[in-house]
Each structure stands twice: as structure tokens, then as C-alpha cells.
Design an enzyme around this catalytic site. Sequence first.
Site, short mmCIF file in Angstrom:
data_model
loop_
_atom_site.label_atom_id
_atom_site.label_comp_id
_atom_site.label_asym_id
_atom_site.label_seq_id
_atom_site.Cartn_x
_atom_site.Cartn_y
_atom_site.Cartn_z
N GLY A 14 -5.77 -1.55 -15.15
CA GLY A 14 -5.85 -3.01 -15.09
C GLY A 14 -4.94 -3.74 -16.04
N TYR B 259 -5.81 -13.69 -2.66
CA TYR B 259 -6.34 -14.25 -3.89
C TYR B 259 -5.33 -15.08 -4.66
CZ TYR B 259 -5.29 -9.26 -4.75
OH TYR B 259 -4.75 -7.99 -4.73
N GLU C 234 -6.02 4.90 -16.41
CA GLU C 234 -5.57 4.98 -15.03
C GLU C 234 -4.74 3.77 -14.63
OE1 GLU C 234 -9.23 7.50 -13.00
OE2 GLU C 234 -9.42 5.32 -13.15
N PRO C 235 -3.55 3.62 -15.20
CA PRO C 235 -2.68 2.50 -14.80
C PRO C 235 -2.05 2.74 -13.43
CG PRO C 235 -1.57 3.88 -16.40
CD PRO C 235 -2.95 4.44 -16.26
N GLY C 236 -1.96 1.70 -12.64
CA GLY C 236 -1.30 1.79 -11.35
C GLY C 236 -0.28 0.69 -11.22
N ARG C 237 -0.77 -0.55 -11.10
CA ARG C 237 0.11 -1.72 -11.03
C ARG C 237 1.11 -1.71 -12.21
NH1 ARG C 237 -1.71 -6.91 -9.33
NH2 ARG C 237 -3.83 -6.12 -9.60
N CYS D 149 1.28 -16.52 12.50
CA CYS D 149 0.58 -17.66 13.08
C CYS D 149 -0.67 -17.97 12.26
CB CYS D 149 0.22 -17.36 14.53
SG CYS D 149 -0.34 -18.80 15.45
#
Length: 429
Positions: A243, A329, A285-288, A356
Site C-alpha cells: 500500500g 474511484y 507486499e508492495p505491488g503498485r 458510451c
Amino acid sequence: MVNIEQSKSYKFAGYDTVELAKKYGTPLYVLSEEIIRSRCREIKTDFLDKHKNTKAAYASKAFLTMTMCKIIESEGLGLDVVSGGELYTAIKAGFPMDKVMLHGNNKSYDEMEMAIANDVGRIIVDHIDELYMIEDIAARLSKTVKILIRVAPGVGGNTHKYITTGQKDSKFGIPLAKETIDEAVIKAMNSRHIELMGFHFHVGSNLFENDSYIAAIDVVMNLYRRLKDDFGFIAKEINTGGGFGIYYTKNDSVKPLKYYTDSIMKAIEDKCKELEIDIPTVIIEPGRWIVGEAGITLYTIGAVKEIPDTRTYASVDGGLPDNPRPALYSAKYEAVIANKYDHKPDRKVTIAGKCCESGDILIWDLDVPQIERGDILAVLSTGAYNYSMASNYNRIPRPAVLLLTKDGEKIIVERETYDDLLSKERVPF
């Protein structure tokens, strides 16, 4: 049509993005191998080598392909997967299964069986029912499964409510009500096929402060002390999730990795000393944080619609299907007109997608120079949760993924075709 040869173009990871758009078409996901690897090496330098008894796993939900598995493996990190599809990708890529952690708030029997049969390193238990499922499968396969129990520590992160995960009222994790967590711990301790290693928490995504991690650590370490006193259980691991925030816009107060990890380690060490318990192995646990800034998305501008005294819309050849985050978001991005990178912005436009949907807006009020059909737009920091969230809404094929390496550019996911969209269909009459 603009002549893109006449303007200085935006370069990403040393590559001319306008030339990439011409060669591979748009929309186009572009990733830098070097940026990904540099982030992995920062984890090694500022966390794994700096602190004893530490591990790191890449949160693959941010972006996962077999090529990404190979990069992460070569950098010595583990892999966090949250579904059968992500696990299967890791298996097909030959990723070391002992370095894989399976997450998920509603794992199916088949997903659990795939994980246990392939000897994943950890299963992160999200509900007490999963303990019965694991015990059943492990007994049948004559396996012993190492687990962490995910808990909801009752701590929220300062981020969008859709990516806050550590609060008491969360769909993730076992609540810390004494009777609830004790039931899960006793069940795991009494199983012949389960080895409880410790606990996991995740307080939210894209966080720019470390206080929520510290607050959650306080809660979980108090749990460790009580479980030792009540049941003689000594937890060997604590997984503090990921996070860590990245740069999307100038309003983001980005911190280095060590701002989070040094604080996490100090909080754990201080709390263990206070409670007189052993310091467990610490996992992040880094991802982004690894892949987010390593990616951009290239689009071609089409219709430019001016509404006098109101707004100018510039529509691109992608949008909601390749990046649902703004609609999901209200995610914010920065972008540049790649073929006019040396032109001074003197107006505002709103970047609209081609779907659309009125909500298909990528960026509101972007500062740009004069633009026209055929210009190339580069949206920055799209490496995380763009490709992985992409859809075929409006029957739009998914873009290709291009990896920029020191040896040249390489397609690692081919662009979908219209035939691909129909490949699984069957007409029953």
C-alpha cells in the site's frame, strides 16, 4: 492531421513515445523494465539487506504476466497472488512455488487445491471456513500447509474508501473479537496438516503516511503476546502488507520506501521489547509501488469538441476499458501531449474516453498546448491496476503491452483482435 515529426516528443525510459505509438498503435501500455528492476533493488537495499529476518513479495494484482513473473523471480522477490488465474500464471511461468503466497477473501475449493497441490509457500487464511477446506485437501494430498491468518486490525488508511482494507468493518480478514480469533487459532494449532506461522494485515492502498501501519502493528503485536500467554503459541511471522503511495499528481506527498519500512521495523522491534516476545520475520507486499510509475499509456487524440464558455473535450481511442480507475474511484493522473512536449500549455481540456458512458473521463481539466486530431497523449503512472483491470466494454479489444528493455522494445502481451472477442462464443442454433 498534425505532423508529429515537427515537434520535440516525450521520451519515456529513453524511448521516443511518438515513435512507439506509430510502430505499435494505440492505445498502448508501455512498461520500463529498468524502473521495475530499480524498485526491486531498492527493496533489497533499503529493506531486505538493511533489516534482519525480512522478506518481500510482489503483489501481483497490480500487474501480472509471465514476463513480470520472470522479472520478479530474477530480482529475488516472492509473489503474492489472489486468484486461481494469478496462481496459474505463476505456475506456467515456472515461478518458485515456495515463494508464492495465496491471498483472497473467498478462495474456491479448486483454487485452494491448486495452491496446496503445487506447494505454495503460504496460504493467507481470510475466513475460518478456509481452515476446514485446507485441512480436508491437505489430508487427502498428504501435505502440511503453512498459513498466516489475515486479521482486520480495526485501523483505516487515509485513502479512498474503496481501497481501505484494514478497518473493523472490512470484507477482508478475521475480526479480532477474542472468541472469533481464538477459534481460528485453536483450530489451526490442533490440525495435523496446518502450521500457523503468524498473521497478516493490510490497511489500505496508496498511503502516503506510516501511522496506520504503526497503529496496526501495535494491535497485532498485542495479539501475539496474548496468544503466547493463553495458548503458548509463538508467532514466527508478521506480514504487514503493502500500500505504499506513488506519484500520480503534484498533490501527492510521495515518500521513499524506507519511510515506511524503517518505521515498520522500529515499531515491531520496540513493541516486541516492551512485550518481551521474540521479533518475528517481517514480510512486506508492495505491488503498485514496484510497477505503478514504471508504466505509461499512449493514446491517439480523435475528436476535439469545444463547448464555448464551458469546456473542451478531447477524446482518445481508449478510456474506461483500459483504465477504469478514474470512473471507479476518481483516480487522478497527469499526462502530456507527447508529440508537442516542448510546446507551452496554454489551455485546459478534459480527456474523454470513447465509451458510451458519461463517466468515461480519464482526466478533467488537463493543461495542454493547442491540440488536434492525431496528437499522441501519454498518461503517466499507469503501470498498476490498468492492464490488470482492463475489460472489453463496448466490445473494445484490450491494448498490447510493450516492455522497454536495454536490448530494445518487446511485446509481452499482444493486442487483442475482434476475432479474439468472439473466440469463446458459441451459437446454439
